[in-house]
Design a protein around this motif. Structure first.
Motif, PDB file in Angstrom:
ATOM      1  N   GLU A 222       0.839  -1.202   0.000  1.00  0.00           N
ATOM      2  CA  GLU A 222       0.000   0.000   0.000  1.00  0.00           C
ATOM      3  C   GLU A 222       0.878   1.258   0.000  1.00  0.00           C
ATOM      4  O   GLU A 222       0.543   2.269  -0.626  1.00  0.00           O
ATOM      5  N   PHE A 223       2.020   1.171   0.686  1.00  0.00           N
ATOM      6  CA  PHE A 223       2.957   2.291   0.758  1.00  0.00           C
ATOM      7  C   PHE A 223       3.560   2.590  -0.613  1.00  0.00           C
ATOM      8  O   PHE A 223       3.751   3.755  -0.983  1.00  0.00           O
ATOM      9  N   ILE A 224       3.855   1.538  -1.384  1.00  0.00           N
ATOM     10  CA  ILE A 224       4.378   1.719  -2.733  1.00  0.00           C
ATOM     11  C   ILE A 224       3.382   2.504  -3.583  1.00  0.00           C
ATOM     12  O   ILE A 224       3.750   3.424  -4.315  1.00  0.00           O
ATOM     13  N   VAL A 225       2.111   2.133  -3.477  1.00  0.00           N
ATOM     14  CA  VAL A 225       1.063   2.841  -4.218  1.00  0.00           C
ATOM     15  C   VAL A 225       1.005   4.300  -3.779  1.00  0.00           C
ATOM     16  O   VAL A 225       0.914   5.213  -4.603  1.00  0.00           O
ATOM     17  N   LEU A 226       1.084   4.540  -2.471  1.00  0.00           N
ATOM     18  CA  LEU A 226       1.041   5.903  -1.938  1.00  0.00           C
ATOM     19  C   LEU A 226       2.203   6.730  -2.488  1.00  0.00           C
ATOM     20  O   LEU A 226       2.018   7.867  -2.932  1.00  0.00           O
ATOM     21  N   LEU A 227       3.422   6.155  -2.478  1.00  0.00           N
ATOM     22  CA  LEU A 227       4.596   6.878  -2.982  1.00  0.00           C
ATOM     23  C   LEU A 227       4.428   7.236  -4.457  1.00  0.00           C
ATOM     24  O   LEU A 227       4.786   8.336  -4.884  1.00  0.00           O
TER      25      LEU A 227
END
Length: 230
Positions: A114-119
């Motif tokens: 989910e963090f990858i998507v956010l970045l």
């Protein structure tokens, strides 16, 4: 992901963004689409999977910086604090929109994929000078080529440049590369993996979540933690 109005192939009907964040993302993707794409086929996207996989796994260092209590997820306060520390120019509403959009399993925490998507969404939406400096401090320049590849891949699939990928566009993209009876089934399988809210249209966020699965981010995470994938 909400009850968005489905979009048909008719130009008279349009998909209605469910949040301000999605509306901004759609407009950003339209601008990218206007500039064109270097992708020539769906296979050219697949060939980049190993390199993208390696690059995204390197985000773990940044993830650990944000995850201050080391519990494996970034909560809202940690995200807000990190954005403030890095001087990323987001309003509280924007940070909340990003958090809500990327907390796909609604557990009040952002896990690694989910963090990858956010970045990637931050990369797409924030290009002011202060945010560029923040990107440098967390090593974002090294990731920009990878994120640009992901944007490029979406633009390749979005044939009519409206900021969404439809079933027919996915079929067209697959057929440009793969011929035979199985090509339609491949396209449908890939599309279903992307279309999380089953409204017949895929936005960039949905595409990113599917992509982390395609390159095997979840599998790699389980291996690193020594666990078994459920």
């Amino acid at each position: 992901m909400g009850n968005k109005v489905g979009k048909s192939e008719s130009p008279k009907k349009v998909s209605i963004p469910e949040t301000k964040l999605e509306a901004k993302t759609v407009e950003a993707m339209k601008r990218k689409a206007a500039a064109g794409t270097s992708m020539k086929s769906f296979n050219s996207i697949i060939l980049k999977f190993p390199k993208i996989d390696e690059s995204l796994r390197n985000c773990k260092v940044i993830f650990k910086q944000f995850d201050e209590d080391s519990n494996g997820a970034i909560d809202y306060e940690e995200l807000k604090k990190s954005f403030h520390k890095l001087e990323i120019s987001c309003t509280e509403e924007e940070i909340n929109d990003l958090f809500q959009a990327c907390d796909i399993n609604e557990d009040k925490g952002i896990d690694f994929n989910e963090f990858i998507v956010l970045l990637c969404l931050v990369y797409l939406l924030k290009d002011d000078a202060a945010t560029l400096r923040a990107k440098e401090r967390v090593g974002m320049p090294d990731l920009e080529a990878t994120f640009e590849t992901l944007v490029d891949a979406f633009v390749f699939l979005d044939k009519n440049k409206d900021g969404y990928v439809s079933k027919s566009e996915m079929v067209q993209a697959i057929n440009e590369t793969t011929s035979g009876e199985g090509s339609g089934q491949i396209a449908m399988k890939r599309f279903e993996e992307m279309d999380w809210d089953k409204n017949g249209m895929v936005n960039f966020k949905e595409f990113l979540f599917a992509f982390t699965g395609w390159v095997g981010i979840d599998d790699n995470e389980d291996e690193e933690e020594g666990g078994e994938k459920v």
